[in-house]
Design a protein around this motif. Structure first.
Motif, PDB file in Angstrom:
ATOM      1  N   ARG A  31       0.839  -1.204   0.000  1.00 46.38           N
ATOM      2  CA  ARG A  31       0.000   0.000   0.000  1.00 46.38           C
ATOM      3  C   ARG A  31       0.877   1.259   0.000  1.00 46.38           C
ATOM      4  O   ARG A  31       0.601   2.216  -0.728  1.00 46.38           O
ATOM      5  N   ARG A  34       2.277   1.858  -3.390  1.00 43.00           N
ATOM      6  CA  ARG A  34       1.326   2.550  -4.279  1.00 43.00           C
ATOM      7  C   ARG A  34       1.272   4.044  -3.968  1.00 43.00           C
ATOM      8  O   ARG A  34       1.162   4.866  -4.886  1.00 43.00           O
ATOM      9  N   LEU A  35       1.376   4.412  -2.701  1.00 48.48           N
ATOM     10  CA  LEU A  35       1.356   5.837  -2.339  1.00 48.48           C
ATOM     11  C   LEU A  35       2.521   6.602  -2.975  1.00 48.48           C
ATOM     12  O   LEU A  35       2.391   7.781  -3.276  1.00 48.48           O
ATOM     13  N   ASP A  38       2.028   5.383  -7.608  1.00 51.17           N
ATOM     14  CA  ASP A  38       0.812   5.514  -8.405  1.00 51.17           C
ATOM     15  C   ASP A  38       0.533   6.998  -8.678  1.00 51.17           C
ATOM     16  O   ASP A  38       0.461   7.788  -7.730  1.00 51.17           O
ATOM     17  N   GLU A  41      -2.210   8.554  -6.554  1.00 55.95           N
ATOM     18  CA  GLU A  41      -1.822   8.734  -5.149  1.00 55.95           C
ATOM     19  C   GLU A  41      -0.818   9.879  -5.007  1.00 55.95           C
ATOM     20  O   GLU A  41      -0.925  10.701  -4.105  1.00 55.95           O
ATOM     21  N   CYS A  44      -1.938  13.457  -4.667  1.00 53.69           N
ATOM     22  CA  CYS A  44      -2.475  13.891  -3.380  1.00 53.69           C
ATOM     23  C   CYS A  44      -1.416  14.478  -2.456  1.00 53.69           C
ATOM     24  O   CYS A  44      -1.755  15.146  -1.473  1.00 53.69           O
ATOM     25  N   ARG A 136      -2.939  11.276   3.844  1.00 52.68           N
ATOM     26  CA  ARG A 136      -3.408  10.290   2.863  1.00 52.68           C
ATOM     27  C   ARG A 136      -3.288   8.878   3.435  1.00 52.68           C
ATOM     28  O   ARG A 136      -4.183   8.040   3.256  1.00 52.68           O
ATOM     29  N   HIS A 141      -8.258  13.470   3.633  1.00 52.61           N
ATOM     30  CA  HIS A 141      -7.976  14.354   2.498  1.00 52.61           C
ATOM     31  C   HIS A 141      -7.370  15.637   3.048  1.00 52.61           C
ATOM     32  O   HIS A 141      -7.941  16.263   3.929  1.00 52.61           O
TER      33      HIS A 141
END
Length: 175
Positions: A31, A34-35, A38, A41, A44, A136, A141
């Motif tokens: 995970r 991916r932050l 991606d 991600e 953000c 995140r 958010h």
């Protein structure tokens, strides 16, 4: 009251200047990977939108930073889900991920600087960006790194200068 800094200025074994940050997230390693890889991600929390070809020599396109023009970089190393490094604006960014117990991951971000006098500027920027990443990772958010973060950036900049980080590099959007 000065901001609490989480990064440190250091000189690497090869003599290059760098700033380093470490975070531990209550997330599995895949995970957190991916932050940091991606594009959705990254949008953000990372200062620019980054579209990456995740292989050594792969191209990265950076866009969307209101203070910087569109640019490109190169992936220097990729070992999913443990390590990613790439060139960005003359700096080398290194993301190291270590699984701690299958449920937690330690992220180490090292910004190897092209110029020592960029240490306080870049460290302050990473403080703001990593606060957005922290949010995140908690499923919150934050509005991203450009959502009214100017005042917080200045506080972090002053705190890093007070902590001894070299300064003096131009600040995009402020100089």
């Amino acid at each position: 009251m000065p901001a609490d800094v989480t990064g440190t200025f250091l000189t690497l074994d090869d003599g290059r200047p760098a700033v380093r940050f470490t975070r531990t997230y209550d997330l599995p390693q895949d995970r957190v990977w991916r932050l940091v890889t991606d594009p959705g991600e990254l949008a953000c929390w990372f200062p620019s939108r980054a579209e990456m070809d995740l292989r050594p020599g792969g191209a990265i396109t950076f866009s969307g930073d209101p203070n910087m023009p569109e640019s490109t970089g190169t992936v220097l190393a990729a070992d999913p889900p443990r390590h990613l490094s790439f060139e960005w604006g003359g700096d080398e960014l290194r993301f190291g991920l270590e699984a701690e117990d299958g449920r937690r991951t330690r992220l180490t971000l090292t910004d190897v600087l092209a110029a020592e006098n960029a240490a306080a500027r870049n460290a302050a920027g990473w403080e703001v960006c990593l606060a957005a990443l922290d949010a995140r990772a908690r499923g919150e958010h934050s509005g991203g790194p450009h959502a009214g973060a100017g005042a917080a950036w200045r506080e972090f900049y002053d705190a890093h200068v007070a902590a001894g980080a070299p300064s003096g590099a131009p600040v995009p959007g402020l100089d």
